[in-house]
Design an enzyme around this catalytic site. Structure first.
Site, PDB file in Angstrom:
ATOM      1  N   GLU A 137       5.550  66.504 -84.816  1.00 11.89           N
ATOM      2  CA  GLU A 137       5.100  65.626 -83.746  1.00 11.89           C
ATOM      3  C   GLU A 137       6.119  64.536 -83.403  1.00 11.89           C
ATOM      4  O   GLU A 137       5.970  63.847 -82.388  1.00 11.89           O
ATOM      5  CB  GLU A 137       3.757  64.984 -84.121  1.00 11.89           C
ATOM      6  CG  GLU A 137       2.639  66.012 -84.230  1.00 11.89           C
ATOM      7  CD  GLU A 137       1.341  65.440 -84.765  1.00 11.89           C
ATOM      8  OE1 GLU A 137       0.265  65.939 -84.353  1.00 11.89           O
ATOM      9  OE2 GLU A 137       1.384  64.514 -85.598  1.00 11.89           O
ATOM     10  N   GLY A 187      -7.764  68.674 -81.009  1.00 13.60           N
ATOM     11  CA  GLY A 187      -8.672  69.722 -80.566  1.00 13.60           C
ATOM     12  C   GLY A 187      -9.478  69.256 -79.369  1.00 13.60           C
ATOM     13  O   GLY A 187      -9.944  68.112 -79.326  1.00 13.60           O
ATOM     14  N   ILE A 202     -11.653  69.834 -87.444  1.00 13.13           N
ATOM     15  CA  ILE A 202     -12.867  70.386 -86.826  1.00 13.13           C
ATOM     16  C   ILE A 202     -12.623  71.814 -86.362  1.00 13.13           C
ATOM     17  O   ILE A 202     -11.802  72.072 -85.481  1.00 13.13           O
ATOM     18  CB  ILE A 202     -13.325  69.507 -85.642  1.00 13.13           C
ATOM     19  CG1 ILE A 202     -13.512  68.049 -86.086  1.00 13.13           C
ATOM     20  CG2 ILE A 202     -14.622  70.071 -85.057  1.00 13.13           C
ATOM     21  CD1 ILE A 202     -14.505  67.845 -87.201  1.00 13.13           C
ATOM     22  N   ASP A 216      -5.909  73.333 -79.875  1.00 13.67           N
ATOM     23  CA  ASP A 216      -7.007  74.244 -80.168  1.00 13.67           C
ATOM     24  C   ASP A 216      -8.274  73.716 -79.517  1.00 13.67           C
ATOM     25  O   ASP A 216      -8.284  72.629 -78.946  1.00 13.67           O
ATOM     26  CB  ASP A 216      -7.205  74.406 -81.685  1.00 13.67           C
ATOM     27  CG  ASP A 216      -7.533  73.083 -82.370  1.00 13.67           C
ATOM     28  OD1 ASP A 216      -8.720  72.705 -82.369  1.00 13.67           O
ATOM     29  OD2 ASP A 216      -6.611  72.421 -82.860  1.00 13.67           O
TER      30      ASP A 216
END
Length: 233
Positions: free
Chosen positions: A13, A79, A156, A200
């Site tokens: 990142e 996400g 998650i 995601d």
């Protein structure tokens, strides 16, 4: 003079930002390496915090204490919590909260940290708007959204948990560091913004999608951060 602290939880990142900056100083503190120098003509400190809210909060506090940063940007992946926000899209924070904070037994709303006086930590409006406008220029092929970032110390990947996060918090994306950085920035009165590229859908497909898309998503967030730096006032 402005000095921007840039935090990514993982090396991917921030690795492009590290490669492109002119490094003047290195400081290791709390097992984190802080790189101080210039990027796009702007004074910056770039650091990989490590994963999770404690690492992220420690990192943000060091940026405030040791480098006296004037702004904090948290870059990385997350996400999606909304059907229309697709893998590769960008979410820019309006605010951030801890989705795993629960002191309802003492009368606090779910997600609110006791004695803070607020449910969510507000991102700097000017930084957020700058990120949105810059994203449309540097990433014209994707969509950019402004909304709430929700953070907790868990990845998650369950449709049921995702549904509860949407119902309880009306979040746009979920990850594991942003609210802690926002919390630290709030207490130190430092303007911040969280920029998250979607890797995601935070559902039952997340375990397969995340490894496939995380690097490309992170690169988009990094490109946006680099582009916006000289435009920060």
């Amino acid at each position: 003079m402005k000095k921007v602290g840039i935090i990514g939880a993982m090396e991917l990142e921030v690795e492009v930002l590290k490669e492109r900056m002119e490094i003047r100083n290195r400081l290791e503190k709390a097992s984190m390496e802080f790189l101080e120098g210039t990027l796009s003509g702007t004074e910056v400190v770039v650091v990989r915090s490590g994963i999770g809210k404690v690492n992220a909060a420690l990192c943000a506090q060091i940026l405030c204490d040791c480098f006296e940063v004037t702004h904090i940007i948290n870059t990385g992946v997350a996400g999606s919590l909304k059907n229309e926000i697709n893998i590769g899209d960008i979410v820019v924070s309006t605010d951030a909260l801890h989705h795993d904070m629960d002191v309802q037994v003492f009368g606090y709303p779910l997600g609110e940290v006791p004695q803070m006086g607020c449910l969510a930590f507000q991102a700097d409006a000017k930084l957020a708007q700058l990120a949105v406008s810059c994203c449309k220029e540097v990433n014209p092929d994707i969509a950019v959204y402004q909304g709430r970032v929700v953070s907790g110390d868990q990845f998650i990947s369950d449709k049921g948990i995702k549904g509860k996060l949407i119902q309880n918090f009306q979040g746009y994306c979920v990850e594991m560091e942003g609210a802690a950085i926002a919390h630290a920035a709030y207490l130190n009165h430092v303007p911040f913004v969280i920029i998250r590229a979607i890797s995601d859908k935070a559902d039952d497909s997340a375990q397969m999608a995340y490894p496939a898309f995380e690097k490309a998503a992170a690169a988009r967030s990094e490109a946006l951060v680099e582009y916006m730096l000289p435009k920060i006032l």
